[in-house]
Design an enzyme around this catalytic site. Structure first.
Site, mmCIF file in Angstrom:
data_model
loop_
_atom_site.group_PDB
_atom_site.id
_atom_site.type_symbol
_atom_site.label_atom_id
_atom_site.label_comp_id
_atom_site.label_asym_id
_atom_site.label_seq_id
_atom_site.Cartn_x
_atom_site.Cartn_y
_atom_site.Cartn_z
ATOM 1 N N ASP A 171 0.863 -1.172 0.000
ATOM 2 C CA ASP A 171 0.000 0.000 0.000
ATOM 3 C C ASP A 171 0.908 1.233 0.000
ATOM 4 O OD1 ASP A 171 -2.142 1.683 -0.023
ATOM 5 O OD2 ASP A 171 -3.171 0.794 1.686
HETATM 6 C C1 BGC Z 1 -5.007 3.296 0.190
HETATM 7 C C2 BGC Z 1 -5.231 2.232 -0.859
HETATM 8 C C3 BGC Z 1 -5.112 2.825 -2.249
HETATM 9 C C4 BGC Z 1 -3.744 3.475 -2.382
HETATM 10 C C5 BGC Z 1 -3.464 4.053 -3.746
HETATM 11 C C6 BGC Z 1 -3.745 4.091 -0.070
HETATM 12 O O1 BGC Z 1 -3.672 5.208 0.752
HETATM 13 O O2 BGC Z 1 -4.959 2.689 1.466
HETATM 14 O O3 BGC Z 1 -6.490 1.631 -0.668
HETATM 15 O O4 BGC Z 1 -5.304 1.830 -3.208
HETATM 16 O O5 BGC Z 1 -3.636 4.502 -1.414
HETATM 17 O O6 BGC Z 1 -4.177 5.207 -3.995
#
Ligand code: BGC
Length: 760
Positions: free
Chosen positions: A291
């Site tokens: 993530d």
């Molecule tokens: C979130 C994810 C997301 C990623 C990319 C993160 O802050 O937890 O769910 O896919 O950002 O935008």
């Protein structure tokens, strides 16, 4: 190290006479992957694991030429779901792709990822709303349309579905989830994967899907985003891992690690769950992506001394792609050269990434379908907050078929909680000529607020607002308030025959980093509803929300309460058609609605205790002195404009051999009202004696019946031993011989029961 060091020359004599055998479609994908891997330098391998935010063909040009970037997340920041994004600059993205493909030594295409969560340009209800429709085919169709739209915009990979089992309404991210029940989230999640990926990964108009966030994120302490998680492996296996297993079985191409720890071990360093369970035990051969900065955050979580250490731990645990932290790009090469990280681990990650790119057809079709002239220096940034979308002509209106699907999905997500409490007869649906209808409340004129969290590519001008829709319907018969609850509102109520109040939470109160400590309506709304209700006239309350709310008092004040979630681009027409009965609400709650914050956690999946509560004698025994423990609104509940009578439960047998047995369980359901309607008949199971405590009631299946007035339909379920299987104290999957309880009913609080025995 530099990529000049030891760069192998391309092999001109490879099979087929091509210098790039990995482009040969006559070879099996595995052979193509190996052919490419054999040619890659260490630096080129590391490059594949490096994901940047918003790749920039100008600033990143040299890195792209040296194959130092493998993929890009197209997002404007760390919590992109909360920001309005001006859209994708498709030709800028395409330019970066051309540099990677045409100017790098091996020509490996980039993979572009974006959070296409509930629609792309056509915005559908938030995932929790889609889950309320309990309709796999609907979910699949919305994902397929989103994929087709996003692929035209250069996106090849979406970070969805979100499969965190969500039992904690304070947590803002429940809006992105598919609810609290593993079977519901698992089946809908698998349907979403099939919708995004199509029948074959890489087909026209498809995206690679990503099951996230692996695993346990829904259990953050106190519902506070990013907090720690206390859970044991048995609960993970019996509950939280299950929808991920379903998504992997449905062919989901990628999985994202969760920000959180699980019992002290951050998921980005969790070798046991990522490498042993997901990749080993389940045989997942796709890509595990970090993530946002999740690898770097191992340092803040206090398990890694620095980024180098974080990189070593994450690649060892099984994280293949480092999203934006830069830890892999900076340190993996050296970590491999010094032997701290075996080359095999890096090769395993690269193999997975290349395999995905080959499966996605990116080597054959790396560019967007739009004609893009290569952009020149000075043009940069794949998304451009605050600037116009790249196209010089305004985008075409949404096609009617996209609007029709968005309207169908929005209406299907609505859940009718009450109808006719204070005025005996159901207030809804409204009569064709209902008198003066007042539409009031903060959502009357709303546009983008009806989209919900994580709407990066929806356009405000596409939204059909409730105000416009009711004016279309009633002309002068509709009185539309200004969208602010005020003294004027009460003046208008006095003159109206019926008030429809649109209340609830702005999407900025749900989604990532948006948790709340109070799950009541936002400040001030309840006071106005009390004042409106005091007129004693029919009052319909429509609640827009990204989470279950404490609606105790609202249910008492209003004649009818309808949950509309954040319904997307067709919010207004879907709502008005539902209010007037052109469509009947058919949704059911995908999460329990608790009585108060003090009752959390509150879900349908409670397990037996040593001192069970006997609801007949004392509904709260030993639990709360000052409150009932039963939820305000149970999981699976929801009304519609007709009523249904359930006949007796019929079982084809009462005994079921443990190996290969099954029992047909059926019930006749009759539409006893005077309008057509949809009933969601639900099957719950309980294993009475097991090796570990098992839920008192767990959703195992559901059947939708659409019945005309007076018509009878049969809901038939096949109960199998596998539905009663669970992980025991040794983490082995097993099915116990012995008794189980089958319950069939309209929600988790009601139903007819029968006992069955698993034999053998
Ligand atoms: C979130 C994810 C997301 C990623 C990319 C993160 O802050 O937890 O769910 O896919 O950002 O935008």
């Amino acid at each position: 190290m530099t990529i000049q060091d030891g760069v192998p020359a391309l092999d001109p004599g490879s099979p087929g006479g091509t210098a790039r055998p990995w482009l040969r479609l006559d070879l099996a994908p595995g052979q193509r992957v190996e052919a490419l891997l054999a040619q890659m330098t260490l630096a080129e391998k590391v490059g594949q694991t490096h994901q940047v935010a918003n790749v920039d063909p100008v600033a990143d040009r040299e890195l792209l030429r040296s194959a130092g970037i493998g993929s890009s997340v197209l997002a404007s920041g760390a919590t992109a779901g909360n920001e309005r994004d001006a859209g994708l600059r498709v030709c800028v993205i395409d330019t970066a792709q051309r540099i990677a493909v045409e100017e790098s030594r091996l020509g490996i295409p980039l993979l572009f990822a974006r959070d296409v969560i509930h629609g792309h340009r056509t915005v559908f209800p938030i995932p929790l709303g889609l889950a309320a429709a309990w309709d796999e085919d609907l979910v699949r169709r919305t994902a397929a349309l989103a994929a087709a739209e996003a692929r035209l915009d250069a996106v090849a990979w979406t970070f969805a579905p979100m499969l965190d089992i969500s039992q904690e309404p304070r947590w803002g991210r429940v809006a992105e989830s598919l609810g609290e029940a593993p079977v519901l989230a698992g089946r809908l999640g698998a349907a979403m994967v099939r919708g995004f990926q199509g029948d074959v990964l890489g087909g026209a108009g498809t995206l690679a899907a990503c099951a996230k966030h692996f695993v346990g994120y829904g259990l953050v302490d106190g519902g506070r985003d990013y907090e720690t998680v206390q859970v044991g492996e048995n609960t993970l296996r019996n509950l939280h891992l299950r929808p991920f297993r379903d998504a992997v079985r449905a062919g989901c191409a990628t999985v994202m690690a969760a920000f959180t720890d699980v019992d002290g071990v951050p998921m980005h360093a969790h070798a046991r769950l990522l490498r042993e369970v997901l990749k080993g035990e389940w045989g997942f051969d796709g890509v595990v992506v970090a993530d946002w900065d999740g690898v770097g955050q191992l340092v803040s979580q206090g398990v890694a001394a620095d980024l180098r250490d974080a990189a070593a731990q994450a690649i060892t645990a099984g994280v293949d792609i480092d999203m934006v932290s830069g830890a892999y790009s900076a340190h993996l090469g050296e970590l491999v050269e010094t032997g701290r990280v075996p080359l095999d681990l890096l090769d395993d990650a690269v193999r997975r990434i290349i395999r995905l790119k080959i499966r996605q057809g990116l080597f054959e079709h790396p560019y967007v379908a739009l004609p893009c002239a290569p952009t020149t220096a000075g043009t940069s940034a794949a998304t451009a907050p605050g600037s116009a979308v790249e196209a010089s002509v305004p985008p075409a209106p949404l096609p009617p078929a996209a609007r029709a699907l968005a309207r169908e999905a929005a209406a299907a997500s609505f859940v009718l909680l009450s109808n006719g409490r204070t005025h005996d007869v159901g207030t809804l649906p409204l009569a064709a000529n209902p008198g003066r209808v007042l539409l009031t409340g903060p959502f009357v004129h709303e546009g983008e607020a009806l989209f919900g969290t994580w709407t990066l590519d929806g356009r405000g001008e596409d939204i059909a607002s409730p105000a416009a829709a009711i004016r279309d319907r009633l002309g002068d018969g509709a009185v539309v308030d200004d969208g602010r609850f005020s003294d004027r509102t009460l003046h208008l109520v006095r003159q109206a025959d019926i008030t429809v109040a649109l209340v609830g939470e702005h999407p900025s109160r749900s989604g990532e980093a948006n948790s709340v400590a109070d799950i009541g309506l936002p400040a001030g709304q309840l006071e106005v509803l009390r004042a409106i209700a005091a007129f004693g006239k029919p009052l319909v309350v429509v609640v827009f929300t990204g989470r279950p709310l404490d609606l105790g008092e609202v249910l008492g004040l209003a004649d009818s309460v309808l949950i509309a979630w954040h319904p997307g681009v067709e919010a207004g027409p879907a709502l008005v058609e539902t209010l007037f009965g052109d469509r009947s609400p058919g949704g059911r709650l995908p999460m329990t609605f608790p009585r108060s914050v003090g009752h959390l956690p509150s879900s349908s999946l409670a397990r037996p205790t040593g001192r069970p509560i006997d609801p007949a004698s004392d509904p709260s025994a030993g639990r709360y002195l000052d409150a009932l423990v039963v939820p305000r609104l149970p999981f699976g509940s929801g009304l519609t404009y007709t009523t249904f009578d359930y006949g007796p439960l019929r079982l084809s047998a009462h005994q079921m051999p443990r190996h290969g047995g099954s029992i047909e369980v059926s019930v006749e359901v009759t539409n006893s009202g005077d309008r057509p309607g949809r009933e969601v008949v639900q099957l719950y199971l309980r294993d009475l004696v097991a090796d570990v405590t098992r839920p008192l009631l767990e959703l195992a299946d559901w059947v939708s019946l659409v019945l005309d007035p007076g018509a009878t339909g049969t809901a038939t379920f096949t109960v199998t031993p596998e539905q009663l299987s669970y992980y025991d104290r040794t983490m082995a999957l097993r099915i116990d011989p012995g008794e189980a309880v089958v319950t069939v009913g309209p929600d988790a609080s009601r139903g007819a029961t029968a006992r069955i025995t698993v034999t053998g």
